[in-house]
Design an enzyme around this catalytic site. Sequence first.
Site, PDB file in Angstrom:
ATOM      1  N   ASN A   7     -27.453  -1.764 -11.256  1.00  0.00           N
ATOM      2  CA  ASN A   7     -27.194  -3.133 -11.704  1.00  0.00           C
ATOM      3  C   ASN A   7     -25.952  -3.613 -10.957  1.00  0.00           C
ATOM      4  O   ASN A   7     -24.835  -3.260 -11.310  1.00  0.00           O
ATOM      5  CB  ASN A   7     -26.976  -3.128 -13.224  1.00  0.00           C
ATOM      6  CG  ASN A   7     -26.718  -4.511 -13.782  1.00  0.00           C
ATOM      7  OD1 ASN A   7     -26.663  -5.489 -13.027  1.00  0.00           O
ATOM      8  ND2 ASN A   7     -26.568  -4.595 -15.092  1.00  0.00           N
ATOM      9  N   ARG A  89     -31.860  -4.016 -11.239  1.00  0.00           N
ATOM     10  CA  ARG A  89     -31.887  -5.131 -12.182  1.00  0.00           C
ATOM     11  C   ARG A  89     -31.630  -6.415 -11.396  1.00  0.00           C
ATOM     12  O   ARG A  89     -30.633  -6.522 -10.696  1.00  0.00           O
ATOM     13  CB  ARG A  89     -30.803  -4.943 -13.243  1.00  0.00           C
ATOM     14  CG  ARG A  89     -30.809  -6.057 -14.245  1.00  0.00           C
ATOM     15  CD  ARG A  89     -29.827  -5.809 -15.352  1.00  0.00           C
ATOM     16  NE  ARG A  89     -29.915  -6.897 -16.314  1.00  0.00           N
ATOM     17  CZ  ARG A  89     -29.224  -6.937 -17.430  1.00  0.00           C
ATOM     18  NH1 ARG A  89     -28.418  -5.956 -17.741  1.00  0.00           N
ATOM     19  NH2 ARG A  89     -29.358  -7.949 -18.259  1.00  0.00           N
ATOM     20  N   HIS A 178     -32.345 -11.374 -20.514  1.00  0.00           N
ATOM     21  CA  HIS A 178     -32.335 -10.148 -21.336  1.00  0.00           C
ATOM     22  C   HIS A 178     -33.758  -9.605 -21.506  1.00  0.00           C
ATOM     23  O   HIS A 178     -34.053  -8.921 -22.483  1.00  0.00           O
ATOM     24  CB  HIS A 178     -31.767 -10.402 -22.749  1.00  0.00           C
ATOM     25  CG  HIS A 178     -30.285 -10.576 -22.813  1.00  0.00           C
ATOM     26  ND1 HIS A 178     -29.709 -11.370 -23.766  1.00  0.00           N
ATOM     27  CD2 HIS A 178     -29.286 -10.041 -22.091  1.00  0.00           C
ATOM     28  CE1 HIS A 178     -28.389 -11.342 -23.605  1.00  0.00           C
ATOM     29  NE2 HIS A 178     -28.112 -10.549 -22.592  1.00  0.00           N
ATOM     30  N   ARG A 237     -19.734 -17.963 -24.208  1.00  0.00           N
ATOM     31  CA  ARG A 237     -20.643 -19.079 -23.911  1.00  0.00           C
ATOM     32  C   ARG A 237     -20.898 -19.898 -25.174  1.00  0.00           C
ATOM     33  O   ARG A 237     -21.051 -19.336 -26.265  1.00  0.00           O
ATOM     34  CB  ARG A 237     -21.989 -18.566 -23.398  1.00  0.00           C
ATOM     35  CG  ARG A 237     -21.924 -17.848 -22.080  1.00  0.00           C
ATOM     36  CD  ARG A 237     -23.339 -17.558 -21.556  1.00  0.00           C
ATOM     37  NE  ARG A 237     -23.306 -16.636 -20.448  1.00  0.00           N
ATOM     38  CZ  ARG A 237     -23.914 -15.450 -20.445  1.00  0.00           C
ATOM     39  NH1 ARG A 237     -24.618 -15.048 -21.488  1.00  0.00           N
ATOM     40  NH2 ARG A 237     -23.835 -14.684 -19.382  1.00  0.00           N
ATOM     41  N   GLU A 383     -32.168  -0.838 -21.685  1.00  0.00           N
ATOM     42  CA  GLU A 383     -32.649  -1.644 -20.558  1.00  0.00           C
ATOM     43  C   GLU A 383     -32.886  -0.788 -19.315  1.00  0.00           C
ATOM     44  O   GLU A 383     -33.818  -1.024 -18.559  1.00  0.00           O
ATOM     45  CB  GLU A 383     -31.623  -2.747 -20.257  1.00  0.00           C
ATOM     46  CG  GLU A 383     -31.512  -3.726 -21.415  1.00  0.00           C
ATOM     47  CD  GLU A 383     -30.350  -4.690 -21.282  1.00  0.00           C
ATOM     48  OE1 GLU A 383     -29.257  -4.361 -21.774  1.00  0.00           O
ATOM     49  OE2 GLU A 383     -30.532  -5.757 -20.700  1.00  0.00           O
TER      50      GLU A 383
END
Length: 397
Positions: A7, A89, A178, A237, A383
């Site tokens: 990633n 990813r 996600h 956020r 993940e």
Amino acid sequence: MKILVLNSGSSSLKYQVIDMSNEKTVAEGICERIGTADSEMTYKAHGNKTKVEHGMPTHKEAIDLVLKTLQGENGVIKSIEEIDAVGHRVLHGAETFKDSVLITEEVLAKLEENVPLGPLHMPANIMGIKNCMELMPGKPNVAVFDTAFHQTLPNYAYMYPLPYQDYEELRVRKYGFHGTSHKYVSQRATEILGTKESKVIICHLGNGSSISAVKNGECIDTSMGLTPLEGLMMGTRCGNIDPAAVLYVMEKRNMSINEMDTYMNKKSGILGIYEKNSDFRNVRDDYLNGDERATLTFNMLTYRIKQYIGSYAATLGGVDAICFTGGIGENSGVTREKICEGLEFLGVEIDKEFNSRIETERLDGELLISKGKVKVYRINTNEELVIAEDTYRITKN
Ligand code: AMP
């Protein structure tokens, strides 16, 4: 078969080596502050965690260091040959990629076309792929997208009511993110429920948070949008707000587009309201001590999640299971309890005593925390395993 999962972020590189014979992680770590004088790598294997301080001017040196460390003293492979494939990813597949894909020159060119949709992440993701192609020539590389799992949304769910030309010419629509986490947790939920014919709501609550509605294994709606900014209130956020508030604040504060982008992505959410920091553990502690601002932050965050659950129960036409995952979802019992409070009309009834024991007794694993008709689970996301599984599926032939 061993898969290297990477990633690549703008200044970091997370990595894992997963042995697909038992789906166990045999080595993992992160290279941080790449490109700065104090770049360092953590490495965990055989139960030992070490720090390697090493110059990593670029991601290429970082990947090279990872590969050398994997073959070193506390290594898990004797040579690179033992790595069968690399899974990357990748943030944005847009409408081009509805599934993970083997990387070719043609695929790389298509990924470049998606850079404008993910300008912060896509260049680093693509760089990671190119570096692996150079450092491990001939090794298959697979791109696994954050957006792919949400490509099953119906058009009336993913379209924004802006002029249609914005969709046609600028590709403006909801994509969702996600995806690997929502895929993993929803698959686990259907396995635990014992049927794919199910209506499941996945709440991935962490620094970044998103929620999705999954019917019979397919995602039919999700809270993040064109970018990860839409939806829930997150660490930094803002999530959903009146779009006109953006224009108003920009005008009154004399802000540029870039400044407003940073304001909404890095200075809002938990940080914006709580003001001390964006760490939800601090919010939780202060909330339990009666601090006013922490209480407002906690109430805002949980209220917005509850609203989404209600909305997605309507989207699904009922709900069989609600799953909590991510740093907050997996670890904060008081947050899960608050979110579920008032959802009794849906058949949600939390086992409060067991739910809070998970945290105090540090219980691990996939746990049922409800007593009512609707099953409520705490499920640890994985993940990296989804990335490794897809890479295995696509490269095994
Ligand atoms: P993630 O991005 O999934 O790693 O989640 C990170 C977030 O989870 C941070 O805001 C942490 O403060 C939060 N978190 C982790 N453990 C707990 C906990 N026990 N209670 C509340 N928040 C937590």
